[in-house]
Design an enzyme around this catalytic site. Structure first.
Site, PDB file in Angstrom:
ATOM      1  N   PHE A 149      54.498   1.276  14.384  1.00  9.12           N
ATOM      2  CA  PHE A 149      54.353   1.600  15.807  1.00  9.12           C
ATOM      3  C   PHE A 149      55.677   1.504  16.552  1.00  9.12           C
ATOM      4  O   PHE A 149      55.835   2.110  17.615  1.00  9.12           O
ATOM      5  CB  PHE A 149      53.323   0.653  16.462  1.00  9.12           C
ATOM      6  CG  PHE A 149      53.906  -0.689  16.838  1.00  9.12           C
ATOM      7  CD1 PHE A 149      54.579  -0.863  18.040  1.00  9.12           C
ATOM      8  CD2 PHE A 149      53.813  -1.780  15.972  1.00  9.12           C
ATOM      9  CE1 PHE A 149      55.147  -2.093  18.370  1.00  9.12           C
ATOM     10  CE2 PHE A 149      54.373  -2.998  16.300  1.00  9.12           C
ATOM     11  CZ  PHE A 149      55.052  -3.157  17.499  1.00  9.12           C
ATOM     12  N   LYS A 173      51.611  10.084   8.212  1.00  6.88           N
ATOM     13  CA  LYS A 173      50.506   9.230   8.701  1.00  6.88           C
ATOM     14  C   LYS A 173      51.161   8.219   9.646  1.00  6.88           C
ATOM     15  O   LYS A 173      51.668   7.191   9.232  1.00  6.88           O
ATOM     16  CB  LYS A 173      49.848   8.529   7.494  1.00  6.88           C
ATOM     17  CG  LYS A 173      48.414   8.085   7.691  1.00  6.88           C
ATOM     18  CD  LYS A 173      48.173   7.191   8.874  1.00  6.88           C
ATOM     19  CE  LYS A 173      48.619   5.759   8.664  1.00  6.88           C
ATOM     20  NZ  LYS A 173      48.592   4.962   9.920  1.00  6.88           N
ATOM     21  N   SER A 226      55.210  -3.662   8.038  1.00  7.71           N
ATOM     22  CA  SER A 226      55.311  -5.093   7.732  1.00  7.71           C
ATOM     23  C   SER A 226      55.381  -5.321   6.215  1.00  7.71           C
ATOM     24  O   SER A 226      54.909  -4.484   5.430  1.00  7.71           O
ATOM     25  CB  SER A 226      54.110  -5.823   8.324  1.00  7.71           C
ATOM     26  OG  SER A 226      52.930  -5.283   7.794  1.00  7.71           O
ATOM     27  N   CYS A 281      62.871  -4.062  14.052  1.00  4.59           N
ATOM     28  CA  CYS A 281      63.130  -4.703  12.762  1.00  4.59           C
ATOM     29  C   CYS A 281      64.584  -5.150  12.663  1.00  4.59           C
ATOM     30  O   CYS A 281      64.943  -5.911  11.769  1.00  4.59           O
ATOM     31  CB  CYS A 281      62.808  -3.759  11.621  1.00  4.59           C
ATOM     32  SG  CYS A 281      63.924  -2.372  11.563  1.00  4.59           S
TER      33      CYS A 281
HETATM   34  P1  NAD Z   1      52.114  -2.417   9.937  1.00  6.82           P
HETATM   35  O1  NAD Z   1      52.506  -2.829   8.572  1.00  6.82           O
HETATM   36  O2  NAD Z   1      50.976  -3.092  10.600  1.00  6.82           O
HETATM   37  O3  NAD Z   1      51.747  -0.846   9.968  1.00  6.82           O
HETATM   38  C1  NAD Z   1      52.611   0.116   9.416  1.00  6.82           C
HETATM   39  C2  NAD Z   1      51.777   1.287   8.918  1.00  6.82           C
HETATM   40  O4  NAD Z   1      50.911   0.835   7.880  1.00  6.82           O
HETATM   41  C3  NAD Z   1      50.902   1.927   9.982  1.00  6.82           C
HETATM   42  O5  NAD Z   1      50.940   3.324   9.834  1.00  6.82           O
HETATM   43  C4  NAD Z   1      49.517   1.378   9.672  1.00  6.82           C
HETATM   44  O6  NAD Z   1      48.487   2.269  10.017  1.00  6.82           O
HETATM   45  C5  NAD Z   1      49.556   1.162   8.184  1.00  6.82           C
HETATM   46  N1  NAD Z   1      48.708   0.044   7.743  1.00  6.82           N
HETATM   47  C6  NAD Z   1      48.411  -1.069   8.439  1.00  6.82           C
HETATM   48  N2  NAD Z   1      47.603  -1.871   7.716  1.00  6.82           N
HETATM   49  C7  NAD Z   1      47.402  -1.260   6.539  1.00  6.82           C
HETATM   50  C8  NAD Z   1      46.662  -1.603   5.361  1.00  6.82           C
HETATM   51  N3  NAD Z   1      45.973  -2.747   5.261  1.00  6.82           N
HETATM   52  N4  NAD Z   1      46.669  -0.743   4.319  1.00  6.82           N
HETATM   53  C9  NAD Z   1      47.368   0.411   4.403  1.00  6.82           C
HETATM   54  N5  NAD Z   1      48.082   0.786   5.490  1.00  6.82           N
HETATM   55  C10 NAD Z   1      48.103  -0.037   6.556  1.00  6.82           C
HETATM   56  O7  NAD Z   1      53.443  -2.516  10.841  1.00  6.82           O
HETATM   57  P2  NAD Z   1      53.601  -2.291  12.404  1.00  6.82           P
HETATM   58  O8  NAD Z   1      52.993  -3.434  13.129  1.00  6.82           O
HETATM   59  O9  NAD Z   1      53.194  -0.923  12.791  1.00  6.82           O
HETATM   60  O10 NAD Z   1      55.192  -2.357  12.544  1.00  6.82           O
HETATM   61  C11 NAD Z   1      55.914  -3.553  12.684  1.00  6.82           C
HETATM   62  C12 NAD Z   1      56.498  -3.998  11.365  1.00  6.82           C
HETATM   63  O11 NAD Z   1      57.329  -2.982  10.825  1.00  6.82           O
HETATM   64  C13 NAD Z   1      57.418  -5.218  11.497  1.00  6.82           C
HETATM   65  O12 NAD Z   1      57.188  -6.078  10.423  1.00  6.82           O
HETATM   66  C14 NAD Z   1      58.815  -4.622  11.429  1.00  6.82           C
HETATM   67  O13 NAD Z   1      59.817  -5.514  10.991  1.00  6.82           O
HETATM   68  C15 NAD Z   1      58.588  -3.533  10.450  1.00  6.82           C
HETATM   69  N6  NAD Z   1      59.632  -2.517  10.546  1.00  6.82           N
HETATM   70  C16 NAD Z   1      60.548  -2.461   9.535  1.00  6.82           C
HETATM   71  C17 NAD Z   1      61.569  -1.538   9.594  1.00  6.82           C
HETATM   72  C18 NAD Z   1      62.578  -1.447   8.490  1.00  6.82           C
HETATM   73  O14 NAD Z   1      63.274  -0.445   8.404  1.00  6.82           O
HETATM   74  N7  NAD Z   1      62.696  -2.438   7.630  1.00  6.82           N
HETATM   75  C19 NAD Z   1      61.652  -0.660  10.686  1.00  6.82           C
HETATM   76  C20 NAD Z   1      60.690  -0.740  11.682  1.00  6.82           C
HETATM   77  C21 NAD Z   1      59.673  -1.671  11.597  1.00  6.82           C
END
Ligand code: NAD
Length: 499
Positions: A149, A173, A226, A281
């Site tokens: 997000f 997605k 995450s 991040c």
């Molecule tokens: P999230 O992991 O909750 O969601 C990311 C994606 O995964 C979304 O599209 C979501 O729909 C999907 N998802 C969520 N739960 C799932 C499941 N159980 N099974 C399959 N897919 C699932 O992350 P978020 O809250 O949207 O974003 C924040 C996180 O992203 C933080 O941890 C941040 O550090 C990380 N982030 C990392 C980077 C990087 O480049 N390392 C960049 C941006 C954000």
């Protein structure tokens, strides 16, 4: 209330699964739209469309594909305000920060205009008698990406621009929290000349993600989000034979040496710690001053800056430093972690717990918090808080400070503030973290370098954007050719070698 769609085969398509997620405007805490959550069947339709469209797109020469990127850059610039507004409305970040989100994606699109150069192959003339050998970089076919997000414009573009420039079809997605901008990007790509079916948006949750991971036709999966989900997607995607790259969470340390300019360090920390409400991040979430005297000077400079931060809705434009966090659940989680910090003995020197914004009482705003005297064993140090909370861990020596960052499970970004070249150089060489800033608090590499962390912040081999993206979205085929004049008579029964 607005009902969002998927974007399949060049058209907005209503969801048919009967499942939806609420999309909020976090500044007012109200639902502004609902987004359909795709079933496996809906995902499969998008894959079928992509699969039918991709061979013709791969056959378009790379220069023409690059021209679509050029036109897309123009359209992004023309639509910048509209995109930023839609992004802020669902994410909560300030308008200038939302425009930055679009801009950092746009810069990767600009880089992808170099596709003809990046996709050139290799050729060896006369590798043997009458034998030529050449290697081609070919697209994978149908590729997919799952995005978080917190950068709803930038991260989708980091994935789909190189994938598409390489001749692949791409299924996005996006996060179900802020899906409007990804849909707008898909429309703009088509306006730029992209054929239907090459970029599709399938909204959804775990069900759509699992359908992506299980689909035989999908060749590669990119993920940003995450760490637990990154680990899950990497494991399942790889075991299903796909090429997978997953980027996870972070806990970025900034080390402040005694010789640093303390005003510069404090300014850098407020921007990097509290910008975008800490939902980056690459945010700095841990400050590590070296020596108590440095720590005292730093904290003294930080407190008034943190107390002066302006928190408000994006509609206030440039007059706010950061906005609300994305959901009520994110706010509750941050508040819970702040309480653990207090309970476990850290000193809360700026307390944002009573923050209220008049007229926006239902918004998901979180006041700025600053902890001092935190230690390694505390939850506020170990966990990614993803909120406007900066944690200070005092180190007595440089070795102790670098050791903290090295021992942490995450390894996305880090920074050191010092005037001493030797220390900076030693830090950059020894640290086991992927992106390093020297007097730069958020060292996000530009489009033509690559982006990626180490340790639990990444699963996979290649980074995002830069030359790695062209490697991730292509595979190499090597052809050895010999024509009749070079062919010897009779069979050859032992392996040919170059003597
Ligand atoms: P999230 O992991 O909750 O969601 C990311 C994606 O995964 C979304 O599209 C979501 O729909 C999907 N998802 C969520 N739960 C799932 C499941 N159980 N099974 C399959 N897919 C699932 O992350 P978020 O809250 O949207 O974003 C924040 C996180 O992203 C933080 O941890 C941040 O550090 C990380 N982030 C990392 C980077 C990087 O480049 N390392 C960049 C941006 C954000």
């Amino acid at each position: 209330m607005q009902e969002l769609t998927h974007y399949i085969n060049g058209a907005h398509v209503k969801g048919t699964s009967g499942r939806f997620a609420d999309v909020y405007n976090p500044a007012i805490g109200e639902i502004v739209a609902r987004v359909p959550l795709a079933s496996a069947d809906e995902l499969n339709q998008a894959v079928a469309t992509a699969s039918a469209a991709q061979p013709a797109w791969a056959a378009v020469n790379p220069q023409r594909r690059a021209r679509v990127m050029m036109k897309f850059v123009d359209l992004l610039n023309q639509n910048m305000d509209k995109l930023a507004e839609a992004l802020s409305r669902e994410h909560g970040k300030t308008l200038p920060d939302a425009a930055g989100d679009v801009q950092r994606g746009l810069e990767v699109v600009e880089y992808c205009i170099a596709a003809p150069q990046m996709l050139k192959g290799e050729f060896t003339d006369s590798a043997g008698p009458g034998i030529d050998m050449y290697s081609m970089k070919q697209p994978l076919g149908v590729t997919a990406g799952i995005t978080p997000f917190n950068f709803p414009a930038m991260i989708p573009m980091w994935m789909f621009a190189p994938a598409i420039a390489c001749g692949n079809a791409f299924i996005l997605k996006p996060s179900e929290r802020d899906p409007s901008v990804p849909l707008m990007l898909a429309e703009l790509m088509e306006e730029a000349g992209l054929p239907k079916g090459i970029l599709q948006v399938v909204n959804g949750d775990k069900e759509a993600v699992d359908a992506i991971l299980d689909h035989d036709v999908i060749q590669s999966v990119g993920f940003v989000g995450s760490t637990p989900i990154a680990e899950y997607i990497y494991g399942k995607g790889c075991s299903n034979g796909k090429r997978v790259q997953c980027f996870g969470g972070a806990k970025n340390h900034m080390i402040i040496m005694p010789d640093a300019d303390m005003d510069q360090a404090a300014d850098a920390l407020v921007g990097a710690g509290y910008g975008a409400a800490g939902e980056r991040c690459m945010a700095i979430s841990v400050a590590v001053p070296v020596g108590d005297e440095t720590a005292d000077r730093l904290i003294e400079k930080l407190i008034p800056r943190v107390e002066a931060l302006k928190v408000g809705p994006y509609t206030a434009g440039k007059d706010v430093d950061y906005g609300p966090v994305v959901t009520a659940a994110a706010k509750a989680n941050i508040e819970r972690l702040v309480q653990t910090g207090i309970d476990q003995g850290a000193k809360l020197v700026v307390d944002g717990r009573d923050f209220k914004l008049q007229g926006y009482e239902d918004g998901f705003f979180v006041g700025a918090h600053l902890f001092d005297h935190a230690t390694k064993d505390m939850d506020i140090y170990k966990t990614e808080i993803f909120g406007p909370v900066l944690t200070t861990v005092r180190a007595q020596t440089y070795e102790e400070a670098i050791g903290l960052a090295m021992d942490h499970e995450y390894g996305n970004g880090t920074a050191i503030f010092t005037r001493d070249g030797d220390t900076a150089r030693d830090f950059a060489n020894r640290i086991n973290i992927g992106m390093v800033g020297i007097n730069v608090p958020i060292p996000v590499p530009l489009a033509y370098h690559t982006f990626g962390g180490w340790k639990k912040s990444v699963f996979g081999d290649l980074n995002q954007h830069g030359p790695d993206a062209f490697k991730f979205y292509t595979r190499t085929k090597t052809v050895t050719s010999r024509w009749p004049s070079g062919i010897k008579e009779g069979g050859e029964f032992s392996i040919p070698v170059m003597e």
